[in-house]
Design an enzyme around this catalytic site. Sequence first.
Site, mmCIF file in Angstrom:
data_model
loop_
_atom_site.group_PDB
_atom_site.id
_atom_site.type_symbol
_atom_site.label_atom_id
_atom_site.label_comp_id
_atom_site.label_asym_id
_atom_site.label_seq_id
_atom_site.Cartn_x
_atom_site.Cartn_y
_atom_site.Cartn_z
ATOM 1 N N ILE A 213 -3.998 5.651 7.173
ATOM 2 C CA ILE A 213 -4.822 4.592 6.568
ATOM 3 C C ILE A 213 -4.370 3.231 7.103
ATOM 4 O O ILE A 213 -4.680 2.197 6.518
ATOM 5 C CB ILE A 213 -4.756 4.614 5.017
ATOM 6 C CG1 ILE A 213 -3.302 4.620 4.529
ATOM 7 C CG2 ILE A 213 -5.525 5.804 4.460
ATOM 8 C CD1 ILE A 213 -3.159 4.410 3.025
ATOM 9 N N HIS B 2 -13.373 4.071 8.459
ATOM 10 C CA HIS B 2 -12.588 2.896 8.039
ATOM 11 C C HIS B 2 -13.070 2.333 6.681
ATOM 12 O O HIS B 2 -13.668 1.257 6.616
ATOM 13 C CB HIS B 2 -12.624 1.796 9.117
ATOM 14 C CG HIS B 2 -11.454 0.861 9.030
ATOM 15 N ND1 HIS B 2 -10.874 0.278 10.118
ATOM 16 C CD2 HIS B 2 -10.740 0.406 7.961
ATOM 17 C CE1 HIS B 2 -9.869 -0.503 9.743
ATOM 18 N NE2 HIS B 2 -9.770 -0.433 8.428
ATOM 19 N N ILE C 270 0.842 -1.209 0.000
ATOM 20 C CA ILE C 270 0.000 0.000 0.000
ATOM 21 C C ILE C 270 0.872 1.253 0.000
ATOM 22 O O ILE C 270 0.620 2.203 -0.748
ATOM 23 C CB ILE C 270 -0.990 -0.035 1.185
ATOM 24 C CG1 ILE C 270 -1.949 -1.215 1.008
ATOM 25 C CG2 ILE C 270 -1.759 1.280 1.296
ATOM 26 C CD1 ILE C 270 -2.853 -1.510 2.199
ATOM 27 N N ARG D 59 -3.653 1.769 11.090
ATOM 28 C CA ARG D 59 -4.498 1.432 12.234
ATOM 29 C C ARG D 59 -4.403 2.596 13.211
ATOM 30 O O ARG D 59 -3.329 3.203 13.363
ATOM 31 C CB ARG D 59 -4.015 0.147 12.925
ATOM 32 C CG ARG D 59 -4.330 -1.139 12.171
ATOM 33 C CD ARG D 59 -5.823 -1.468 12.125
ATOM 34 N NE ARG D 59 -6.110 -2.744 11.486
ATOM 35 C CZ ARG D 59 -6.408 -2.901 10.198
ATOM 36 N NH1 ARG D 59 -6.452 -1.849 9.382
ATOM 37 N NH2 ARG D 59 -6.676 -4.104 9.717
ATOM 38 N N GLU E 163 -12.127 1.909 17.532
ATOM 39 C CA GLU E 163 -13.255 1.893 16.590
ATOM 40 C C GLU E 163 -14.424 1.102 17.161
ATOM 41 O O GLU E 163 -14.193 0.074 17.787
ATOM 42 C CB GLU E 163 -12.803 1.264 15.260
ATOM 43 C CG GLU E 163 -11.743 2.099 14.593
ATOM 44 C CD GLU E 163 -11.269 1.532 13.253
ATOM 45 O OE1 GLU E 163 -11.888 0.590 12.732
ATOM 46 O OE2 GLU E 163 -10.283 2.056 12.736
HETATM 47 C C1 GLV Z 1 -8.486 -3.150 6.504
HETATM 48 O O1 GLV Z 1 -8.219 -2.332 7.322
HETATM 49 C C2 GLV Z 1 -7.725 -4.336 6.291
HETATM 50 O O2 GLV Z 1 -6.794 -4.617 7.050
HETATM 51 O O3 GLV Z 1 -8.051 -5.067 5.340
#
Ligand code: GLV
Length: 321
Positions: free
Chosen positions: A238, A287, A159, A240, A269
């Site tokens: 993006i 999320h 990512i 945790r 959360e």
């Molecule tokens: C989303 O946060 C994932 O880990 O897929």
Amino acid sequence: MEPKTILITRRLPGVPFEILSGRFRAGASPPDTAMSREEFLRRAAGAAGILCTLADRVDAVLLDAAGPGLKVVSNFAVGVNNIDIPEATRRGVRVCNTPDVLTDATADLGFALLLAAARRFSEAGRFLREGRWTGWDPWGLLGMPVAGKTLGIVGMGKIGSAAAQRARGFSMRVLYHARHPLSPERERELAASHRDLDALLSESDFVMLCVPLTVQTRGLISRERLARMKPTAVLVNIARGEVVDEGAMAEALSERRLFAAGLDVYEKEPQVHPGLLLAPSAVLLPHLGSATVEAREGMGRLATENLVAVLEGREPPCPVN
Ligand code: GLV
């Protein structure tokens, strides 16, 4: 031979419950909302396979409740911080996740948050809807420029690398911090330079957090580290929520020691720190990183393949342990 019992904790895109329940013993169809802890513990008993989400905690208590017949926990997520991996490994339970299929969706969302926070989308949208807009204003709602600025990416996995690729389209200079720096060829491909974390934080105009939550990354962006960031900087998370000291971030925003934050994830959360809810410069999403139909169906497909492969004695496509 008795069919193996599986537990799917929630109705999920791309997970064909009817087909699976024709092959395995699956019990009642999965609920539309998250399962309570009590129900999870109860329904896990005797399962050979569990397909669960990041909201389901798989710890020693759950593994005990499932019993010794459990072979696989297939997570409908790339992050596996909801699962006690060492404990699963000790018991010979395979853990699997869903990488790749959500990389683009999550990196897109990271960039959307970066732009939205830089250009004050939340605040501006509220201003308009509340009827406070009286006409074009040369001084109104001025934000931070993005093109040509420095993006620091913390965590350069799939990512993070996809975020670096997007940054090129904005002519950004890309710095990154990772436990294992990339090869020189990959650094060249992504036009990214490695920095230690403190240097990255002080040099960057935008910081994007893309690390998995682990013992090493919990609390990584502490109060002291937030203080290293430029007061004009934007922080995007993006990864945790637990990677950042949320209270310290809310204070930094309210005291304007940080220009803005774009957040998709939170420490507790679905609760969101009240200081963040009050901060106009925080762009807050619930999320949504992987929330496209394509990504979620891909996750379901992969989570199903992982589950079935282990139960059939094959190597799963995405093992974690
Ligand atoms: C989303 O946060 C994932 O880990 O897929």
